[in-house]
Design a protein around this motif. Structure first.
Motif, short mmCIF file in Angstrom:
data_model
loop_
_atom_site.label_atom_id
_atom_site.label_comp_id
_atom_site.label_asym_id
_atom_site.label_seq_id
_atom_site.Cartn_x
_atom_site.Cartn_y
_atom_site.Cartn_z
N ILE A 27 46.70 36.29 43.01
CA ILE A 27 46.13 37.62 42.85
C ILE A 27 45.70 38.21 44.20
CG2 ILE A 27 44.20 38.91 41.83
CD1 ILE A 27 44.28 37.07 39.46
N ALA A 28 45.26 37.35 45.11
CA ALA A 28 44.84 37.76 46.46
C ALA A 28 43.65 38.72 46.45
CB ALA A 28 46.01 38.37 47.23
N PRO A 29 42.49 38.29 45.92
CA PRO A 29 41.29 39.13 45.99
C PRO A 29 40.79 39.24 47.42
CG PRO A 29 40.73 36.93 45.23
CD PRO A 29 42.23 36.98 45.32
N VAL A 30 39.93 40.23 47.65
CA VAL A 30 39.37 40.40 49.00
C VAL A 30 38.29 39.35 49.22
CG1 VAL A 30 39.90 42.84 49.22
CG2 VAL A 30 37.79 42.15 48.09
N PHE A 31 38.12 38.98 50.47
CA PHE A 31 37.16 37.93 50.82
C PHE A 31 35.74 38.48 50.81
CE2 PHE A 31 34.90 35.36 54.12
CZ PHE A 31 34.89 34.16 53.41
N GLN A 32 34.85 37.80 50.11
CA GLN A 32 33.46 38.24 49.98
C GLN A 32 32.54 37.06 50.28
OE1 GLN A 32 32.50 40.48 46.44
NE2 GLN A 32 30.41 39.71 46.37
N ARG A 33 31.75 37.19 51.33
CA ARG A 33 30.89 36.07 51.71
C ARG A 33 29.60 36.60 52.34
NH1 ARG A 33 31.39 30.41 50.61
NH2 ARG A 33 30.51 29.22 52.33
N TYR A 34 28.55 36.67 51.56
CA TYR A 34 27.20 36.98 52.02
C TYR A 34 27.00 38.40 52.54
CZ TYR A 34 27.18 31.88 51.92
OH TYR A 34 27.33 30.57 51.53
N THR A 35 27.79 38.82 53.53
CA THR A 35 27.51 40.09 54.21
C THR A 35 28.27 41.27 53.63
OG1 THR A 35 29.23 39.61 55.86
CG2 THR A 35 26.98 38.94 56.39
N ASN A 36 29.18 41.04 52.71
CA ASN A 36 29.90 42.15 52.10
C ASN A 36 29.96 41.95 50.59
OD1 ASN A 36 31.65 40.01 52.04
ND2 ASN A 36 33.30 41.00 53.14
N GLU A 37 30.19 43.02 49.88
CA GLU A 37 30.23 42.94 48.43
C GLU A 37 31.25 43.94 47.91
OE1 GLU A 37 27.25 43.47 44.58
OE2 GLU A 37 26.42 43.02 46.58
N TYR A 38 32.06 43.49 46.94
CA TYR A 38 33.10 44.33 46.38
C TYR A 38 32.83 44.55 44.89
CZ TYR A 38 35.39 43.61 50.83
OH TYR A 38 35.67 43.58 52.16
N SER A 39 33.61 45.40 44.29
CA SER A 39 33.32 45.82 42.91
C SER A 39 33.41 44.65 41.95
CB SER A 39 34.30 46.92 42.49
OG SER A 39 35.61 46.40 42.39
N SER A 40 32.58 44.73 40.91
CA SER A 40 32.61 43.76 39.83
C SER A 40 32.42 44.51 38.52
CB SER A 40 31.51 42.70 40.01
OG SER A 40 30.24 43.31 40.15
N LEU A 41 32.83 43.91 37.43
CA LEU A 41 32.84 44.59 36.14
C LEU A 41 31.42 44.94 35.69
CD1 LEU A 41 34.64 45.50 33.77
CD2 LEU A 41 34.20 43.27 32.72
N ASP A 42 31.24 46.17 35.29
CA ASP A 42 29.94 46.64 34.81
C ASP A 42 29.52 45.86 33.56
OD1 ASP A 42 27.81 48.90 34.78
OD2 ASP A 42 28.65 48.91 32.75
N LEU A 43 28.27 45.43 33.52
CA LEU A 43 27.78 44.63 32.41
C LEU A 43 27.86 45.38 31.08
CD1 LEU A 43 26.42 42.07 31.29
CD2 LEU A 43 24.21 43.10 31.89
N ALA A 44 27.46 46.64 31.07
CA ALA A 44 27.51 47.42 29.83
C ALA A 44 28.94 47.56 29.33
CB ALA A 44 26.88 48.80 30.05
N LEU A 45 29.88 47.74 30.26
CA LEU A 45 31.28 47.84 29.88
C LEU A 45 31.79 46.52 29.33
CD1 LEU A 45 33.16 50.28 30.03
CD2 LEU A 45 34.02 49.41 32.20
N PHE A 46 31.37 45.43 29.95
CA PHE A 46 31.72 44.09 29.48
C PHE A 46 31.29 43.90 28.02
CE2 PHE A 46 30.13 39.67 28.94
CZ PHE A 46 31.29 38.95 29.19
#
Length: 364
Positions: free
Chosen positions: A33-52
């Motif tokens: 899938i090749a997701p973007v790298f996320q480690r401590y200093t950056n943050e990328y989108s995640s599924l909204d809890l209400a939508l889940f």
């Protein structure tokens, strides 16, 4: 009175695959899938809890039995605790694929509260040098072992998944021994898929050749699996598995992608065939914030096409294989990624046939 055809049948939505996060805390060189790298200093989108929660509520009348949490890395989701609690409250089965790095004792305990939890932890070597070469982050071997141990100490029997490539092939038997010692429930050996980052593994010669993959499969099925008390699986197509492993008293069954009864949800809330939708817009069917799940499930043209025409429209070696009614092309998403053709034969079977290695007893 005529029998029910694929055109008439109404398929239940049994499982939703939630790809919870766009990011991942590791940088695996083989990821399909090749997701973007996320480690401590950056943050990328995640599924909204209400939508889940909304998606699950809409799916339950359609037949939902369990949910699969994957990523990216599912434990990276900032509200993973609440998601696990909701799954527990709704009495849904839980399937999870994780790299184990973020699995704390508290998360492990939360996982045990869900119905019939089935957890897989990726471990690509029996030592830090090998695992971290594959996974791309220093220190992640010890962190993965710690997470795996937390799951086992919580009373779970996680499966260890090892993706086989030239670098770690010699550690397969020792991985089974490590799994036994740790108290894991089983070991599964995956092939590198020629998708996304996996394409680079092949171009660099780090993947096994088809001859080697077939030979490794025979060794696992006939020798390695007999040397251990825990189940050992190899993710090659069903046509290459001994009948006794599928249907005998000691068989492991013939679990395949249940493509007619699953749906994927990407981290942005899009409905997709599976995680491959992150790389192939053709296999995205709508968005949970806009489209009713029932409409997507019942009316998406690609889903309808697959239900009505699998396996009859499969081409090449898959069309001629006597296992096609069980296998259903092995992985339609992978086949489409490579060819833009829903009915293309699976790459492994195609390459094996070219090399004269496809089992003749499985060709009609």
């Amino acid at each position: 009175m005529t029998g029910e055809t694929n055109h008439d049948k109404i398929y239940p939505l049994r499982t939703i695959y939630f790809y919870l996060t766009e990011g991942c805390n590791l940088a695996c060189r083989h990821c399909w899938i090749a997701p973007v790298f996320q480690r401590y200093t950056n943050e990328y989108s995640s599924l909204d809890l209400a939508l889940f929660k909304s998606i699950i509520n809409q799916a339950q009348p359609l037949g939902l039995c369990d949910v699969k949490l994957t990523g990216g890395e599912p434990l990276l989701h900032p509200r993973i605790d609440e998601m696990l609690e909701f799954i527990h409250e709704e009495n849904l089965g839980l399937i999870m694929e994780t790299n184990g790095v973020l699995c704390t004792p508290q998360l492990a305990k939360s996982i045990t509260q869900c119905r019939d939890p089935s957890i897989s932890v990726s471990l690509d070597g029996t030592d830090a040098d090998t695992h971290e070469w594959v996974r791309g982050v220093p220190g992640c071997f010890d962190e993965a072992i710690r997470g795996l141990t937390n799951l086992i100490e919580a009373g779970l029997k996680p499966q260890i998944i090892m993706t086989i490539m030239r670098r770690n092939r010699a550690q397969m038997a020792s991985m089974v021994k490590m799994a036994e010692k740790l108290g894991a429930g089983s070991v599964k050996f995956n092939l590198v898929q020629p998708t996304a980052r996996g394409e680079t593994i092949y171009s660099q010669g780090e993947a096994l050749t088809i001859d080697e993959m077939v030979a490794v499969g025979g060794w696992i099925e006939n020798e390695l699996s007999a040397s251990t008390s825990i189940p050992v699986f190899y993710d090659h197509p069903i046509a290459f598995r001994p009948m006794g492993k599928m249907f005998g008293d000691s068989g492991n069954g013939c679990a395949v992608c249940r493509i007619k009864t699953i749906l994927g949800v990407l981290s942005d809330g899009s409905y997709a065939l599976c995680g491959i939708g992150a790389n192939i817009p053709d296999l995205v069917f709508g968005h949970a914030a806009i489209d009713r799940l029932e409409d997507v499930w019942q009316n998406s043209p690609i889903l309808q096409d697959l239900r009505q025409n699998l396996p009859d429209h499969l081409e090449g070696i898959c069309d001629r294989c006597i296992m096609k009614n069980i296998c259903l092309g092995s992985c339609i998403a992978q086949n489409y990624y490579s060819t833009k053709n829903l009915w293309a034969p699976h790459w492994f079977c195609t390459e094996a046939e070219k090399a004269g290695l496809f089992p003749q007893s499985r060709i009609k």
